[in-house]
Design a protein around this motif. Structure first.
Motif, PDB file in Angstrom:
ATOM      1  N   VAL A   1       0.867  -1.187   0.000  1.00  0.00           N
ATOM      2  CA  VAL A   1       0.000   0.000   0.000  1.00  0.00           C
ATOM      3  C   VAL A   1       0.903   1.236   0.000  1.00  0.00           C
ATOM      4  O   VAL A   1       1.395   1.647   1.049  1.00  0.00           O
ATOM      5  N   PRO A   2       1.143   1.825  -1.180  1.00  0.00           N
ATOM      6  CA  PRO A   2       2.017   3.005  -1.234  1.00  0.00           C
ATOM      7  C   PRO A   2       1.263   4.278  -0.816  1.00  0.00           C
ATOM      8  O   PRO A   2       0.159   4.529  -1.301  1.00  0.00           O
ATOM      9  N   THR A   3       1.866   5.055   0.077  1.00  0.00           N
ATOM     10  CA  THR A   3       1.244   6.311   0.517  1.00  0.00           C
ATOM     11  C   THR A   3       2.314   7.382   0.723  1.00  0.00           C
ATOM     12  O   THR A   3       3.502   7.082   0.770  1.00  0.00           O
ATOM     13  N   MET A   4       1.823   8.612   0.908  1.00  0.00           N
ATOM     14  CA  MET A   4       2.721   9.705   1.301  1.00  0.00           C
ATOM     15  C   MET A   4       2.508  10.061   2.773  1.00  0.00           C
ATOM     16  O   MET A   4       2.976  11.109   3.237  1.00  0.00           O
ATOM     17  N   GLY A   5       1.790   9.230   3.507  1.00  0.00           N
ATOM     18  CA  GLY A   5       1.642   9.465   4.944  1.00  0.00           C
ATOM     19  C   GLY A   5       0.566  10.481   5.274  1.00  0.00           C
ATOM     20  O   GLY A   5      -0.273  10.807   4.435  1.00  0.00           O
TER      21      GLY A   5
ATOM     22  N   MET B   1      -6.611   3.855   5.282  1.00  0.00           N
ATOM     23  CA  MET B   1      -6.980   2.662   6.067  1.00  0.00           C
ATOM     24  C   MET B   1      -7.842   1.713   5.236  1.00  0.00           C
ATOM     25  O   MET B   1      -7.739   0.498   5.358  1.00  0.00           O
ATOM     26  N   SER B   2      -8.680   2.292   4.376  1.00  0.00           N
ATOM     27  CA  SER B   2      -9.540   1.443   3.547  1.00  0.00           C
ATOM     28  C   SER B   2      -8.697   0.588   2.592  1.00  0.00           C
ATOM     29  O   SER B   2      -9.102  -0.504   2.212  1.00  0.00           O
ATOM     30  N   LEU B   3      -7.517   1.094   2.212  1.00  0.00           N
ATOM     31  CA  LEU B   3      -6.646   0.317   1.325  1.00  0.00           C
ATOM     32  C   LEU B   3      -6.047  -0.865   2.095  1.00  0.00           C
ATOM     33  O   LEU B   3      -5.898  -1.967   1.559  1.00  0.00           O
ATOM     34  N   ILE B   4      -5.710  -0.626   3.357  1.00  0.00           N
ATOM     35  CA  ILE B   4      -5.179  -1.721   4.201  1.00  0.00           C
ATOM     36  C   ILE B   4      -6.274  -2.771   4.394  1.00  0.00           C
ATOM     37  O   ILE B   4      -6.026  -3.979   4.288  1.00  0.00           O
ATOM     38  N   ARG B   5      -7.497  -2.302   4.627  1.00  0.00           N
ATOM     39  CA  ARG B   5      -8.612  -3.248   4.794  1.00  0.00           C
ATOM     40  C   ARG B   5      -8.841  -4.058   3.511  1.00  0.00           C
ATOM     41  O   ARG B   5      -9.107  -5.251   3.556  1.00  0.00           O
ATOM     42  N   ALA B   6      -8.725  -3.402   2.369  1.00  0.00           N
ATOM     43  CA  ALA B   6      -8.898  -4.115   1.092  1.00  0.00           C
ATOM     44  C   ALA B   6      -7.825  -5.194   0.950  1.00  0.00           C
ATOM     45  O   ALA B   6      -8.092  -6.296   0.457  1.00  0.00           O
ATOM     46  N   ALA B   7      -6.612  -4.888   1.393  1.00  0.00           N
ATOM     47  CA  ALA B   7      -5.516  -5.866   1.320  1.00  0.00           C
ATOM     48  C   ALA B   7      -5.820  -7.065   2.221  1.00  0.00           C
ATOM     49  O   ALA B   7      -5.580  -8.211   1.847  1.00  0.00           O
ATOM     50  N   LYS B   8      -6.356  -6.770   3.403  1.00  0.00           N
ATOM     51  CA  LYS B   8      -6.712  -7.851   4.332  1.00  0.00           C
ATOM     52  C   LYS B   8      -7.780  -8.748   3.729  1.00  0.00           C
ATOM     53  O   LYS B   8      -7.683  -9.966   3.762  1.00  0.00           O
ATOM     54  N   ARG B   9      -8.821  -8.105   3.172  1.00  0.00           N
ATOM     55  CA  ARG B   9      -9.926  -8.873   2.578  1.00  0.00           C
ATOM     56  C   ARG B   9      -9.443  -9.800   1.471  1.00  0.00           C
ATOM     57  O   ARG B   9     -10.018 -10.847   1.242  1.00  0.00           O
TER      58      ARG B   9
ATOM     59  N   ALA C   1      -0.821  -4.722  -5.278  1.00  0.00           N
ATOM     60  CA  ALA C   1      -0.655  -3.399  -4.675  1.00  0.00           C
ATOM     61  C   ALA C   1      -2.008  -2.702  -4.726  1.00  0.00           C
ATOM     62  O   ALA C   1      -2.750  -2.866  -5.695  1.00  0.00           O
ATOM     63  N   VAL C   2      -2.325  -1.963  -3.666  1.00  0.00           N
ATOM     64  CA  VAL C   2      -3.635  -1.328  -3.574  1.00  0.00           C
ATOM     65  C   VAL C   2      -3.504   0.188  -3.729  1.00  0.00           C
ATOM     66  O   VAL C   2      -2.698   0.821  -3.041  1.00  0.00           O
ATOM     67  N   PHE C   3      -4.308   0.730  -4.634  1.00  0.00           N
ATOM     68  CA  PHE C   3      -4.362   2.176  -4.871  1.00  0.00           C
ATOM     69  C   PHE C   3      -5.795   2.646  -4.691  1.00  0.00           C
ATOM     70  O   PHE C   3      -6.731   1.839  -4.729  1.00  0.00           O
TER      71      PHE C   3
ATOM     72  N   LEU D   1       2.528  -8.621 -10.835  1.00  0.00           N
ATOM     73  CA  LEU D   1       1.657  -8.350  -9.693  1.00  0.00           C
ATOM     74  C   LEU D   1       0.335  -7.785 -10.193  1.00  0.00           C
ATOM     75  O   LEU D   1       0.216  -7.379 -11.353  1.00  0.00           O
ATOM     76  N   LYS D   2      -0.655  -7.780  -9.301  1.00  0.00           N
ATOM     77  CA  LYS D   2      -1.990  -7.267  -9.649  1.00  0.00           C
ATOM     78  C   LYS D   2      -2.180  -5.895  -9.005  1.00  0.00           C
ATOM     79  O   LYS D   2      -1.671  -5.638  -7.918  1.00  0.00           O
ATOM     80  N   ILE D   3      -2.946  -5.056  -9.684  1.00  0.00           N
ATOM     81  CA  ILE D   3      -3.311  -3.762  -9.119  1.00  0.00           C
ATOM     82  C   ILE D   3      -4.768  -3.832  -8.675  1.00  0.00           C
ATOM     83  O   ILE D   3      -5.641  -4.238  -9.441  1.00  0.00           O
ATOM     84  N   VAL D   4      -5.001  -3.430  -7.439  1.00  0.00           N
ATOM     85  CA  VAL D   4      -6.354  -3.367  -6.892  1.00  0.00           C
ATOM     86  C   VAL D   4      -6.681  -1.891  -6.688  1.00  0.00           C
ATOM     87  O   VAL D   4      -5.854  -1.149  -6.152  1.00  0.00           O
ATOM     88  N   VAL D   5      -7.861  -1.476  -7.143  1.00  0.00           N
ATOM     89  CA  VAL D   5      -8.254  -0.069  -6.940  1.00  0.00           C
ATOM     90  C   VAL D   5      -9.471  -0.025  -6.021  1.00  0.00           C
ATOM     91  O   VAL D   5     -10.495  -0.652  -6.294  1.00  0.00           O
ATOM     92  N   ALA D   6      -9.337   0.692  -4.910  1.00  0.00           N
ATOM     93  CA  ALA D   6     -10.388   0.765  -3.891  1.00  0.00           C
ATOM     94  C   ALA D   6     -11.175   2.065  -4.034  1.00  0.00           C
ATOM     95  O   ALA D   6     -10.626   3.091  -4.452  1.00  0.00           O
ATOM     96  N   PRO D   7     -12.477   2.022  -3.704  1.00  0.00           N
ATOM     97  CA  PRO D   7     -13.334   3.206  -3.887  1.00  0.00           C
ATOM     98  C   PRO D   7     -12.910   4.408  -3.043  1.00  0.00           C
ATOM     99  O   PRO D   7     -12.172   4.262  -2.071  1.00  0.00           O
TER     100      PRO D   7
END
Ligand code: AMP
Length: 272
Positions: A29-33, A40-48, A147-149, A171-177
């Motif tokens: 989960v790449p971020t700029m902090g 957090m929703s991206l982390i949750r998507a990764a968990k799911r 990776a989640v974006f 790798l796969k790219i996942v895009v979260a709402p």
């Protein structure tokens, strides 16, 4: 398990390689902090999606900022970011420095030359070159299975997908709402710059996008933003896949907005 903290690229790479060889499914989960609920929703998507290791990178990447942009004043809060990642179930956080990501005489960059020409790429020359370069580096360091974006940065997600396709990243790219505040305002680290009055004005963006229908006028949307006191950078309708300009919103299109609210540049979008 205590969350792991990495600062050295080589150390992150070594750990991820070992985890991968041990059969772990790795999510990046790449971020700029200055993390918020959108991140957090991206982390949750990764968990799911069943990741065994969720690596969150926190790096304000100097290469993707233009000379007159907010690199220096971009919000940074390492302690809070670490606590949020741990609470959400990330297993590792990567806090590199510009000096260890870009060694002396760094001279290799990744350029996407189609999808990044318009929209934010047109207004922020060099921005996607910086984004692609840092994301390619992160892919090589973390060996992610996916990776989640966020859809919040719609053009970025499309550009990264193209980079993965064209450079054969495995790798796969996942895009979260898009995660929004109750008011509708899209969550963003840059919202921290907004005064209460500016927050009120900024609502015109999500409101205007929410009211769009097939055939709606983009000029009217643009006027409503200006009327609310925003300075429009662009309001555009594009094909959701190719990002080619479309005259009017309709199914399969994405309408994207970038507007200045005072000195703060905000972006939002809606796929019809
Ligand atoms: P940033 O830290 O702003 O570079 O964003 C890091 C990642 O989080 C990107 O993939 C963004 O698209 C995503 N993101 C940022 N804000 C949101 C949001 N409100 N909803 C969903 N994803 C977001």
């Amino acid at each position: 398990m205590k969350i792991k903290v990495f600062r050295e690229p080589a150390k992150l790479q070594k750990w991820c390689r070992a985890r991968k060889l041990a059969g772990a499914k790795i999510a990046l989960v790449p971020t700029m902090g200055a993390l918020h609920d959108g991140h957090m929703s991206l982390i949750r998507a990764a968990k799911r999606r069943g990741a065994d290791e969720i690596v969150v990178s926190v790096f304000v990447n100097p290469v993707q900022f233009g000379p007159n942009e907010d690199y220096e004043k971009y919000p940074r809060d390492e302690k809070a970011d670490l606590a949020k990642c741990a609470a959400e179930g990330a297993t590792a956080v990567f806090f590199p420095t510009p000096a260890n990501m870009y060694l002396d005489r760094h001279s290799v960059y990744v350029n996407e030359e189609d999808l990044s020409r318009g929209l934010c790429g047109g207004r922020r020359p060099g921005h996607f070159r910086g984004v692609c370069t840092v994301v390619a580096k992160l892919f090589n360091l973390a060996h992610p299975d996916f990776a989640v974006f966020g859809q919040k940065d719609y053009q970025q997600a499309q550009v990264i997908r193209r980079m993965v396709r064209d450079l054969n990243f495995d790798l796969k790219i996942v895009v979260a709402p898009i995660v929004r505040e109750k008011s509708g305002l899209a969550r963003s680290s840059r919202n921290a710059y907004l005064s209460d009055a500016e927050r009120g004005k900024a609502l015109a963006i999500s409101k205007g996008l929410g009211e769009l229908k097939p055939g709606s006028s983009l000029k009217a949307l643009s006027r409503s933003l200006e009327k609310a006191g925003l300075v429009v950078d662009y309001v555009e309708c594009v094909d959701a896949e190719t990002l080619e300009p479309r005259k009017m919103p309709k199914k399969g299109c994405c309408v994207l907005v970038a507007a200045f609210c005072g000195k703060t540049r905000l972006i939002d979008n809606r796929v019809l």
